[in-house]
Design an enzyme around this catalytic site. Structure first.
Site, PDB file in Angstrom:
ATOM      1  N   CYS A 364       0.892  -1.006   0.070  1.00 31.19           N
ATOM      2  CA  CYS A 364       0.072   0.158  -0.057  1.00 31.19           C
ATOM      3  C   CYS A 364       0.980   1.283  -0.025  1.00 31.19           C
ATOM      4  O   CYS A 364       1.979   1.049  -0.143  1.00 31.19           O
ATOM      5  CB  CYS A 364      -1.184  -0.312   1.118  1.00 31.19           C
ATOM      6  SG  CYS A 364      -0.237   0.187   2.820  1.00 31.19           S
ATOM      7  N   HIS A 520      26.390 -23.079  -0.325  1.00 25.72           N
ATOM      8  CA  HIS A 520      26.036 -24.237  -0.053  1.00 25.72           C
ATOM      9  C   HIS A 520      25.655 -24.791   1.293  1.00 25.72           C
ATOM     10  O   HIS A 520      26.038 -24.062   2.258  1.00 25.72           O
ATOM     11  CB  HIS A 520      26.946 -25.493  -0.981  1.00 25.72           C
ATOM     12  CG  HIS A 520      28.259 -25.024  -0.269  1.00 25.72           C
ATOM     13  ND1 HIS A 520      29.070 -24.135  -0.688  1.00 25.72           N
ATOM     14  CD2 HIS A 520      29.024 -25.897   0.526  1.00 25.72           C
ATOM     15  CE1 HIS A 520      30.385 -24.205  -0.003  1.00 25.72           C
ATOM     16  NE2 HIS A 520      30.200 -25.234   0.657  1.00 25.72           N
TER      17      HIS A 520
END
Length: 600
Positions: A364, A520
């Protein structure tokens, strides 16, 4: 076209000003509370504690405003430069420099952002930190001096002139007619440019001088909107009549004024009701000497009561102003609703296929009103389908460029599309009963089922859909999560693997050099890997990995060593900086795959 451009510019300005203020509204409220409690006319007069309020309004709040504005422009680096420059504005004036901080903060961040762009790619490796520190020092130091001698005194003069103008309007009985501007501005989402850009700084000056300000009530008064909603509750039809009572409660007690906008847009003539109601409300505040000690945000009746000075007359004035505004707005709305049938249309603009997402943004104007309500309504439903999907609320100005799915009120959707052009956008009319929510849930459920089927199938090491181009991240954690979520969606890993990727980078940076990072999981996270897989993220602007910029990010998930060969190939190819640059400049996923020469 010229008028449209002006309107868009003012909307952006209002949204930006609102973002700076709304993020720090609690600081304004704490300051107002201290001032009201410990001033001479307060409940517990105490000069020493009142000095804390003086420090807040003189130093803390302007610095917070400048910091927030700088961060919106250029993240942390812009925030630091903005805060330093704001010191010059503060020192160069003898009045609270909220307005000056709103200007110098974003300006400082913008300048350092442009200077950094000039040096981008021209600094020798190893000298980046040195150059960055020197440019920030020179720019912030220079702006501080300039602000001290020019901007501080200039804004001090402007603020005093505006304050005098407001006092004149009050004395002449003209202040109530500002509602002619304020109420239509709400519907056009321009109220923040008036409220936070002009009324708030002047209101602070009035509080410092008089202990309260009527300006904090002018836009926050819930009366006009509640009057329209109550008229709909009794004389409305269909969906509007059913949803109006809930909307009235949300506005009156929750302070979210956006809920009544669609009701007025269905019957544009109702704008007269809120304008006249607003005029009568402000006139009542003025006549009975109402006012608040700090900004009422959200504009809730409960907040207005909490921020009213501790005097019976002021409480009576503030309650009377809200009630009068509501009654007048209601009385004008009734004949308008009874003389015609409100048009109620449902425009579902959802396409047949909604992409898989891990975040849904409800945006908004300021990120603190309708977006909060919309996100709350959706969050529970979405979590029942897929706990991996986050439902967030934000200001349009703060929408990330890589947002996947954005929900906005229909009037705000064009602005949201400009901020996040690659996202899937959904427009809603009514926040409480929007049919788009049910359609969205249905599609998310289908996507979830399809995703489960994907996990059950063997996965190739690298899928074209797991190569993401032109991404922009504010932090390495955001980038790592993005890579991890991609691995989760395509069935390579379980969700818990994402946290292991972040943990691994915290233990030892996964930045490999030459602008390449390979996040990773940890050794313990191997159990969370379903199939070996890789995702590749192209981030041309770079992501900060502990002081180093990674522009190519390879998210890795390995199982039983099947990924080692491709890792070796990636290492060889990335050892050549020309190959890295080609991948950064690549326009399609196929180009990157061809450069890596990967055969799944």
């Amino acid at each position: 076209m010229g008028r449209l451009n002006i309107k868009i510019t003012v909307q952006k300005l209002g949204n930006f000003l609102s973002s700076m203020v709304m993020s720090n509204i609690s600081a304004f409220m704490v300051w107002g509370l201290f001032a009201a409690l410990f001033m001479r006319a307060g409940l517990f007069p105490n000069e020493k504690l009142l000095a804390i309020a003086d420090i807040m309004i003189t130093y803390l709040i302007p610095l917070l405003i400048a910091y927030t504005g700088g961060k919106l422009i250029y993240d942390q680096r812009g925030a630091v430069v903005a805060s330093i420059a704001a010191v010059g504005v503060i020192a160069g004036s003898n009045i609270p420099m909220v307005l000056g901080a709103m200007i110098i903060g974003p300006l400082g961040a913008y300048i350092v952002k442009k200077v950094d762009a000039l040096f981008e790619g021209k600094i020798k490796s190893g000298f980046e930190m040195l150059v960055n520190n020197f440019t920030a020092t020179i720019i912030s130091g220079g702006l501080t001096i300039i602000a001290f001698f020019t901007i501080g005194p200039a804004f001090s003069f402007v603020t005093k002139a505006l304050t005098s103008g407001i006092y004149w309007m009050t004395e002449m009985g003209l202040l109530p007619f500002t509602s002619i501007l304020i109420e239509p501005a709400k519907l056009l989402f321009l109220n923040n440019a008036l409220n936070h850009g002009i009324l708030l700084p002047i209101g602070i000056e009035q509080v410092v001088e008089k202990g309260k300000s009527i300006l904090f009530l002018m836009e926050a008064n819930p009366g006009p909107g509640v009057g329209v909603l109550m008229a709909y509750s009794i004389f409305g039809r269909g969906t509007s009549k059913r949803s109006a009572p809930g909307a009235a409660a949300i506005q009156f007690f929750g302070g979210i004024h956006e809920v009544y906008f669609p009701f007025i847009l269905m019957r544009p003539l109702l704008i007269l009701a809120v304008i006249v109601g607003g005029i009568c409300g402000i006139a009542t505040f003025t006549f009975l000497d109402g006012g608040l000690i700090s900004p009422a945000s959200p504009g809730s009746f409960l907040v207005i009561m909490a921020l009213s000075p501790y005097h019976a007359n002021t409480y009576i004035a503030n309650v009377a102003g809200v009630l009068v505004a509501g009654m007048v707005s209601f009385l004008i709305s009734v004949p308008i609703l009874k003389t015609g049938k409100a048009e109620e249309t449902v425009d579902s603009n959802l396409a047949n296929s909604i992409p898989s997402v891990d975040k849904i943004y409800f945006a908004c104007d300021a990120g603190m009103g309708s977006s909060v309500m919309g996100a709350s309504l959706l969050r529970k439903k979405v979590q029942e389908i897929d706990s991996n999907i986050e439902v967030l609320h934000t200001a349009i100005n703060a929408l990330p460029s890589n947002a996947q799915l954005v929900i906005t009120q229909k009037e705000l959707t064009p602005r949201a599309k400009k901020k996040a052009p690659d996202a899937y956008h959904i427009s809603v009319e009514h926040f409480l009963t929007s049919p788009e929510y049910d359609i969205l849930i249905e599609h998310l459920q289908k996507n979830r089922e399809d995703s489960i089927m994907t996990v059950m199938k063997p996965a190739n090491l690298l899928l074209e859909e797991n190569i993401f181009l032109n991404q922009d991240f504010t932090s390495k954690e955001e980038a790592i999560r993005y890579a991890g979520n991609a691995l989760v969606r395509t069935g390579y890993v379980k969700e818990s693997y994402i946290e292991a990727m972040i943990e691994r980078d915290e233990m030892l940076s996964t930045y490999m050099g030459h602008g390449v990072a390979i996040p990773h999981g940890t050794e313990e996270a191997k159990k969370d890997v379903i199939h070996s897989g890789i995702t590749i993220i192209q981030a041309p602007k770079g992501v900060d990995f502990n002081g180093q910029k990674a522009r190519l990010i390879f998210g890795i998930a390995g199982k039983d060593g099947t990924h080692l060969e491709i890792l070796s190939k990636i290492a060889v190819i990335c050892s050549d900086s020309n190959n890295i640059e080609k991948m950064i400049q690549a326009k399609t996923a196929k180009e990157i795959i061809s450069i890596l020469d990967i055969d799944n």
